[in-house]
Design a protein around this motif. Structure first.
Motif, PDB file in Angstrom:
ATOM      1  N   TYR A  73     -10.641   4.660  -9.906  1.00  0.00           N
ATOM      2  CA  TYR A  73     -11.477   3.849  -9.045  1.00  0.00           C
ATOM      3  C   TYR A  73     -12.776   4.568  -8.653  1.00  0.00           C
ATOM      4  O   TYR A  73     -13.867   4.020  -8.733  1.00  0.00           O
ATOM      5  CB  TYR A  73     -10.680   3.425  -7.797  1.00  0.00           C
ATOM      6  N   GLU A  74     -12.625   5.849  -8.293  1.00  0.00           N
ATOM      7  CA  GLU A  74     -13.806   6.597  -7.842  1.00  0.00           C
ATOM      8  C   GLU A  74     -14.805   6.785  -8.997  1.00  0.00           C
ATOM      9  O   GLU A  74     -16.015   6.601  -8.836  1.00  0.00           O
ATOM     10  CB  GLU A  74     -13.380   7.953  -7.279  1.00  0.00           C
ATOM     11  N   LYS A  82     -16.370   5.086  -5.381  1.00  0.00           N
ATOM     12  CA  LYS A  82     -15.737   5.128  -4.062  1.00  0.00           C
ATOM     13  C   LYS A  82     -14.297   5.579  -4.195  1.00  0.00           C
ATOM     14  O   LYS A  82     -13.593   5.160  -5.121  1.00  0.00           O
ATOM     15  CB  LYS A  82     -15.741   3.731  -3.424  1.00  0.00           C
ATOM     16  N   LYS A  83     -13.878   6.402  -3.241  1.00  0.00           N
ATOM     17  CA  LYS A  83     -12.482   6.851  -3.239  1.00  0.00           C
ATOM     18  C   LYS A  83     -11.645   5.785  -2.538  1.00  0.00           C
ATOM     19  O   LYS A  83     -12.123   5.170  -1.571  1.00  0.00           O
ATOM     20  CB  LYS A  83     -12.405   8.164  -2.452  1.00  0.00           C
ATOM     21  N   SER A  84     -10.431   5.530  -3.013  1.00  0.00           N
ATOM     22  CA  SER A  84      -9.610   4.556  -2.285  1.00  0.00           C
ATOM     23  C   SER A  84      -8.215   5.125  -2.060  1.00  0.00           C
ATOM     24  O   SER A  84      -7.507   5.444  -3.005  1.00  0.00           O
ATOM     25  CB  SER A  84      -9.541   3.237  -3.046  1.00  0.00           C
ATOM     26  N   GLU A  85      -7.869   5.279  -0.791  1.00  0.00           N
ATOM     27  CA  GLU A  85      -6.526   5.746  -0.435  1.00  0.00           C
ATOM     28  C   GLU A  85      -5.543   4.592  -0.617  1.00  0.00           C
ATOM     29  O   GLU A  85      -4.486   4.734  -1.197  1.00  0.00           O
ATOM     30  CB  GLU A  85      -6.480   6.212   1.026  1.00  0.00           C
ATOM     31  N   ASP A  86      -5.930   3.423  -0.067  1.00  0.00           N
ATOM     32  CA  ASP A  86      -5.109   2.222  -0.192  1.00  0.00           C
ATOM     33  C   ASP A  86      -5.932   1.225  -0.995  1.00  0.00           C
ATOM     34  O   ASP A  86      -6.984   0.776  -0.558  1.00  0.00           O
ATOM     35  CB  ASP A  86      -4.780   1.671   1.202  1.00  0.00           C
ATOM     36  N   LEU A  87      -5.438   0.939  -2.193  1.00  0.00           N
ATOM     37  CA  LEU A  87      -6.157   0.075  -3.130  1.00  0.00           C
ATOM     38  C   LEU A  87      -6.651  -1.215  -2.471  1.00  0.00           C
ATOM     39  O   LEU A  87      -7.791  -1.637  -2.661  1.00  0.00           O
ATOM     40  CB  LEU A  87      -5.193  -0.257  -4.273  1.00  0.00           C
ATOM     41  N   ASP A 111      -8.881  -0.399   1.055  1.00  0.00           N
ATOM     42  CA  ASP A 111     -10.127   0.359   0.843  1.00  0.00           C
ATOM     43  C   ASP A 111     -10.970  -0.195  -0.301  1.00  0.00           C
ATOM     44  O   ASP A 111     -12.192  -0.118  -0.258  1.00  0.00           O
ATOM     45  CB  ASP A 111      -9.834   1.832   0.508  1.00  0.00           C
ATOM     46  N   ALA A 112     -10.312  -0.703  -1.353  1.00  0.00           N
ATOM     47  CA  ALA A 112     -11.090  -1.099  -2.533  1.00  0.00           C
ATOM     48  C   ALA A 112     -11.306  -2.611  -2.593  1.00  0.00           C
ATOM     49  O   ALA A 112     -12.436  -3.069  -2.646  1.00  0.00           O
ATOM     50  CB  ALA A 112     -10.385  -0.613  -3.796  1.00  0.00           C
ATOM     51  N   LYS A 133     -12.646  -4.651   1.266  1.00  0.00           N
ATOM     52  CA  LYS A 133     -13.783  -4.223   2.099  1.00  0.00           C
ATOM     53  C   LYS A 133     -14.934  -5.213   1.963  1.00  0.00           C
ATOM     54  O   LYS A 133     -15.669  -5.478   2.905  1.00  0.00           O
ATOM     55  CB  LYS A 133     -14.244  -2.815   1.673  1.00  0.00           C
TER      56      LYS A 133
END
Ligand code: SAM
Length: 347
Positions: free
Chosen positions: A131-132, A137-142, A145-146, A149
């Motif tokens: 993803y990043e 962008k980094k995503s902890e929770d798909l 966070d992805a 948003k």
């Protein structure tokens, strides 16, 4: 064919071309080629180009590629010009507003899965999603966070889930006789597409769709015209909040999104919240060897690698995971559709 079978590697060449075929399908969907041909059939490349706002040269090539892939039909008019129409399959599955349209899922493949897959070798080296690398962008929770948003990304994802759910739900809902259940909870049920189909197939069943608040807030947009009051929506986080009470819990394409640790966390929580005798219907793409089209499941497992923290699993693996959370896997059904079905009971 006339070529030397031993010296010409048909299968490998077909695989080398596979990505071009996928992208031709994605581009034709994204440009709404099938939609303009559903409004008026028998259009020339020039007429298609005007309607989809593209070049005539490019459109002509894309139309012919789609004919060669079996997505469009071409005939020659009396004046000698070629004209194009949708095949029956394209009319059913590629026109955006047809009831079983895959349009939403194909846009998701084009805009999200394609860039992620272009980093497959990095995903394999690192063992993590891309993803990043693909989107910066980094995503902890798909999901939080992805996908959720940005409103436009969220809607694209919801459209994708809605379209793929409609194509897979009938085979899932009829994999086992579920007519004894009066109440079900579709955990991570997204737009409610599956829930509605379950209530159509089982007239005695009511289904609560449980999903994140960002999703439930948009659920009105996806309601069918003939909606019924047996489908209701509850917002919450399935890792934190109590789940609605039900005799049957449906988890479709949920466990494959998460690491083993989080799968255990979710199933342990579900196990604590439901009574012995409560049933669970799991729907995943099983990696079981010997089932038809196992390569589709293996490719889907790569898809989970580039996209999530999860993976596809075998039914034996699910049996062990379920057992350690107090569930017994009763039956497995390979539907031949996108999702296989597992029927489980809390012991
Ligand atoms: N079950 C649907 C289907 O098969 O078409 C949707 C599957 S989709 C891959 C995963 C769903 O889980 C999404 O609708 C997502 O919003 C939901 N989800 C993800 N994390 C969640 C959480 N913490 N709590 C509740 N729902 C969640």
């Amino acid at each position: 064919c006339g070529c030397n079978r031993e010296e010409f590697p048909h299968k490998i060449v077909d695989l080398m071309d596979g990505f071009k075929a996928s992208k031709a399908l994605f581009a034709a969907c994204k440009l709404n080629v099938f939609d303009v041909l559903s409004v008026s059939a028998d259009l020339s490349p020039k007429e298609v180009a005007e309607r989809v706002k593209a070049s005539e040269e490019g459109s002509a090539r894309l139309l012919d590629a789609c004919v060669s892939l079996g997505l469009l039909e071409r005939r020659t008019r009396d004046d000698g010009d070629h004209v194009y129409s949708n095949t029956e399959e394209a009319s059913r599955f590629l026109v955006a507003d047809s009831p079983l349209s895959l349009h939403g899922y194909i846009l998701h493949c084009n805009d999200l899965v394609w860039p992620l897959f272009s980093h497959l070798e990095s995903a394999v080296r690192e063992g993590t999603n891309q993803y990043e690398r693909a989107f910066g962008k980094k995503s902890e929770d798909l999901f939080q966070d992805a996908y959720y948003k940005k409103e436009e990304v969220k809607l694209r994802f919801m459209n994708a889930m809605h379209s793929i759910a409609k194509v897979s739900v009938k085979d899932l809902a009829t994999a086992f006789d579920l007519s004894m259940f009066k109440t079900a909870c579709d955990v991570g049920g997204c737009t409610g597409a599956m829930a509605y189909e379950f209530t159509q197939i089982y007239p005695e069943m009511s289904v609560t769709v449980f999903d994140l608040p960002q999703v439930i807030a948009m659920s009105d947009r996806f309601q069918p015209k003939d909606q019924n009051d047996r489908v209701t929506f509850v917002a919450g986080d399935f890792f934190k909040d109590p789940l609605p009470k039900a005799e049957l819990y449906i988890l479709a394409r949920i466990l494959h999104d998460w690491s083993l640790e989080k799968v255990h966390q979710l199933l342990d929580k579900l196990s604590k919240e439901c009574n012995p005798g409560c049933h669970v219907l799991l729907a995943e793409t099983l990696l079981d060897e010997g089932k038809p089209k196992v390569s589709r499941a293996q490719l889907q497992c790569l898809n989970m690698l580039v996209q999530t923290e999860g993976r596809e699993r075998t039914s034996d693996h699910y049996r062990d995971i379920l057992l350690s959370s107090g569930f017994h896997l009763l039956r497995v059904h390979y539907t031949g559709n996108l999702l296989d079905a597992m029927f489980c009971i809390k012991t």
